[in-house]
Design a protein around this motif. Structure first.
Motif, PDB file in Angstrom:
ATOM      1  N   PRO A   1      28.989  45.279   2.165  1.00  0.00           N
ATOM      2  CA  PRO A   1      28.785  46.548   1.291  1.00  0.00           C
ATOM      3  C   PRO A   1      27.272  47.241   1.138  1.00  0.00           C
ATOM      4  O   PRO A   1      26.405  46.337   1.449  1.00  0.00           O
ATOM      5  N   VAL A   2      27.229  48.072   0.748  1.00  0.00           N
ATOM      6  CA  VAL A   2      26.027  48.840   0.668  1.00  0.00           C
ATOM      7  C   VAL A   2      25.243  47.869  -0.561  1.00  0.00           C
ATOM      8  O   VAL A   2      24.090  47.660  -0.329  1.00  0.00           O
ATOM      9  N   LEU A   3      25.900  47.580  -1.572  1.00  0.00           N
ATOM     10  CA  LEU A   3      25.225  46.907  -2.678  1.00  0.00           C
ATOM     11  C   LEU A   3      25.530  45.532  -2.344  1.00  0.00           C
ATOM     12  O   LEU A   3      26.960  45.147  -2.682  1.00  0.00           O
ATOM     13  N   LYS A   4      25.055  44.784  -1.949  1.00  0.00           N
ATOM     14  CA  LYS A   4      25.215  43.317  -1.914  1.00  0.00           C
ATOM     15  C   LYS A   4      25.237  42.317  -2.956  1.00  0.00           C
ATOM     16  O   LYS A   4      26.157  41.564  -2.926  1.00  0.00           O
TER      17      LYS A   4
ATOM     18  N   GLY B   1      34.146  47.865  -5.268  1.00  0.00           N
ATOM     19  CA  GLY B   1      34.339  46.714  -4.188  1.00  0.00           C
ATOM     20  C   GLY B   1      34.768  45.597  -4.913  1.00  0.00           C
ATOM     21  O   GLY B   1      34.379  45.394  -6.298  1.00  0.00           O
ATOM     22  N   ASP B   2      35.481  44.377  -4.494  1.00  0.00           N
ATOM     23  CA  ASP B   2      35.542  43.245  -4.838  1.00  0.00           C
ATOM     24  C   ASP B   2      34.201  42.449  -4.946  1.00  0.00           C
ATOM     25  O   ASP B   2      33.385  42.551  -4.302  1.00  0.00           O
ATOM     26  N   ALA B   3      34.105  41.369  -6.176  1.00  0.00           N
ATOM     27  CA  ALA B   3      32.961  40.626  -6.307  1.00  0.00           C
ATOM     28  C   ALA B   3      33.070  39.474  -6.889  1.00  0.00           C
ATOM     29  O   ALA B   3      34.213  39.240  -7.506  1.00  0.00           O
ATOM     30  N   LYS B   4      32.461  38.536  -6.842  1.00  0.00           N
ATOM     31  CA  LYS B   4      32.269  37.278  -7.601  1.00  0.00           C
ATOM     32  C   LYS B   4      31.121  37.183  -8.588  1.00  0.00           C
ATOM     33  O   LYS B   4      29.884  37.865  -8.047  1.00  0.00           O
ATOM     34  N   ALA B   5      31.503  37.008  -9.951  1.00  0.00           N
ATOM     35  CA  ALA B   5      30.445  36.759 -10.812  1.00  0.00           C
ATOM     36  C   ALA B   5      30.049  35.730 -11.437  1.00  0.00           C
ATOM     37  O   ALA B   5      31.184  34.797 -11.673  1.00  0.00           O
ATOM     38  N   GLN B   6      28.755  35.522 -12.001  1.00  0.00           N
ATOM     39  CA  GLN B   6      28.334  34.235 -12.254  1.00  0.00           C
ATOM     40  C   GLN B   6      27.343  34.700 -13.386  1.00  0.00           C
ATOM     41  O   GLN B   6      26.628  35.667 -13.335  1.00  0.00           O
ATOM     42  N   ASN B   7      27.036  33.720 -14.076  1.00  0.00           N
ATOM     43  CA  ASN B   7      25.982  33.710 -15.287  1.00  0.00           C
ATOM     44  C   ASN B   7      25.222  32.595 -15.155  1.00  0.00           C
ATOM     45  O   ASN B   7      25.516  31.467 -15.255  1.00  0.00           O
TER      46      ASN B   7
ATOM     47  N   ILE C   1      18.906  34.912 -19.248  1.00  0.00           N
ATOM     48  CA  ILE C   1      19.979  34.774 -18.840  1.00  0.00           C
ATOM     49  C   ILE C   1      20.206  35.855 -17.840  1.00  0.00           C
ATOM     50  O   ILE C   1      19.539  37.052 -17.738  1.00  0.00           O
ATOM     51  N   THR C   2      20.819  35.357 -16.441  1.00  0.00           N
ATOM     52  CA  THR C   2      20.748  36.375 -15.392  1.00  0.00           C
ATOM     53  C   THR C   2      22.159  36.402 -14.839  1.00  0.00           C
ATOM     54  O   THR C   2      22.851  35.475 -14.429  1.00  0.00           O
ATOM     55  N   ASN C   3      22.741  37.441 -14.953  1.00  0.00           N
ATOM     56  CA  ASN C   3      24.111  37.768 -14.653  1.00  0.00           C
ATOM     57  C   ASN C   3      24.139  38.276 -13.143  1.00  0.00           C
ATOM     58  O   ASN C   3      23.321  39.289 -12.790  1.00  0.00           O
ATOM     59  N   VAL C   4      24.873  37.483 -12.338  1.00  0.00           N
ATOM     60  CA  VAL C   4      24.821  37.739 -10.727  1.00  0.00           C
ATOM     61  C   VAL C   4      26.053  38.126 -10.265  1.00  0.00           C
ATOM     62  O   VAL C   4      26.938  37.501 -10.587  1.00  0.00           O
ATOM     63  N   ILE C   5      26.154  39.411  -9.617  1.00  0.00           N
ATOM     64  CA  ILE C   5      27.461  39.750  -9.097  1.00  0.00           C
ATOM     65  C   ILE C   5      27.279  39.891  -7.500  1.00  0.00           C
ATOM     66  O   ILE C   5      26.208  40.505  -7.005  1.00  0.00           O
ATOM     67  N   ASP C   6      28.050  39.092  -6.937  1.00  0.00           N
ATOM     68  CA  ASP C   6      28.007  38.953  -5.305  1.00  0.00           C
ATOM     69  C   ASP C   6      29.212  39.876  -4.998  1.00  0.00           C
ATOM     70  O   ASP C   6      30.317  39.221  -5.138  1.00  0.00           O
ATOM     71  N   PHE C   7      28.877  40.875  -4.180  1.00  0.00           N
ATOM     72  CA  PHE C   7      30.069  41.823  -3.896  1.00  0.00           C
ATOM     73  C   PHE C   7      30.463  41.194  -2.557  1.00  0.00           C
ATOM     74  O   PHE C   7      29.836  40.970  -1.611  1.00  0.00           O
ATOM     75  N   VAL C   8      31.703  41.350  -2.320  1.00  0.00           N
ATOM     76  CA  VAL C   8      32.554  40.747  -1.108  1.00  0.00           C
ATOM     77  C   VAL C   8      32.560  41.545   0.194  1.00  0.00           C
ATOM     78  O   VAL C   8      32.580  42.791  -0.143  1.00  0.00           O
ATOM     79  N   THR C   9      32.304  40.695   1.191  1.00  0.00           N
ATOM     80  CA  THR C   9      32.315  41.597   2.377  1.00  0.00           C
ATOM     81  C   THR C   9      33.509  42.483   2.575  1.00  0.00           C
ATOM     82  O   THR C   9      34.704  41.919   2.341  1.00  0.00           O
TER      83      THR C   9
END
Length: 277
Positions: free
Chosen positions: A165-168, A135-141, A150-158
């Motif tokens: 999504p199952v993986l939020k 799925g689509d997602a927004k990524a930030q660092n 450093i924490t890589n954060v991936i937020d998956f789009v509704t």
């Protein structure tokens, strides 16, 4: 869910040269043009792991995407983005972008400190689209200058039907060590997955996963050296790192050891806000 603190992200105001300011504007316009061409011609379909095209089968390192696989226009647009990045690297206003990283007293003054949102990348593991299984997602660092983390954060789009999504959200926690004025060495620690279902039950829960990439790579190198015994120089375990090419208060450009380029921006950069929405 991980929340970002933007109250202290840079110790002092950095003033780029006029040339850098103009190049930054060109970069924003080039990325916008690339996205418009991708919306017209198609996007990547990258999924998790080796089978999904995210990781290299041998090294387990992130693959590099080919923009020309979408279309000639998309490939040329991506080339323009990378060309502007190369020009910006020549006029970076901060001589020591890794300064104070991991410094318990002055870490909040580290130029890298704070959250950075992704604008562009050539790395497959940072490329998301709605036409893939993951799925689509927004990524930030998010850089913690005090802890050297450093924490890589991936937020998956509704989803289009409005369901989660199952993986939020996926967080990857990395130990970051400055080894030169421009290079940061990375040691992946663990991943944290925020899920919205447990089997068929709508329950939000968190799964902690040790990141095995470094261990797997060591095993591959160890076995390779056994097979090569007596037949040349033994292989060494490659170290994960990135080199900062450009950095100011708004914009960060870096390149990884796998030659993948990342362009990231502060949320406060007005010119880039339409691309961060």
């Amino acid at each position: 869910f991980l929340k970002t603190d933007t109250s202290s992200v840079l110790g002092s105001v950095v003033t780029p040269t006029q040339e850098a300011v103009e190049l930054k504007g060109s970069l924003v316009r080039s990325i916008q043009d690339l996205r418009e061409k991708q919306a017209r011609d198609g996007d990547f379909s990258v999924d998790f792991g080796v089978k999904g095209g995210e990781l290299n089968a041998t090294t387990r390192a992130p693959q590099k995407v080919s923009f020309y696989a979408i279309s000639q226009d998309v490939g040329k647009a991506a080339d323009r983005v990378m060309s502007v990045c190369n020009e910006l690297a020549k006029v970076s206003p901060i001589a020591e972008p890794t300064k104070y990283l991991g410094n318990k007293q002055n870490g909040t003054m580290a130029p890298l400190n704070g959250p950075w949102k992704l604008l562009f990348s050539t790395a497959a593991d940072a490329s998301f689209s709605k036409n893939s299984t993951r799925g689509d997602a927004k990524a930030q660092n998010i850089v913690d200058g005090v802890k050297g983390r450093i924490t890589n954060v991936i937020d998956f789009v509704t989803k289009e039907d409005g369901s989660d999504p199952v993986l939020k959200q996926l967080q990857v926690v990395i130990k970051a060590t400055a080894v030169s004025p421009t290079r940061v060495e990375l040691n992946f620690k663990y991943a944290k997955a925020l899920l919205t279902r447990f089997f068929f039950l709508p329950i939000r829960w968190t799964l902690y996963i040790p990141v095995p990439a470094a261990f797997i790579t060591r095993c591959i190198v160890f076995l390779s050296n056994i097979l090569r015994f007596g037949r040349g120089t033994a292989k060494k375990v490659p170290k994960a790192f990135f080199d900062v090419l450009y950095l100011d208060n708004d914009l960060r450009i870096h390149k990884t050891g796998e030659d993948n380029l990342f362009v990231q921006a502060r949320e406060s950069w007005d010119e880039a806000k339409p691309l961060l929405a």
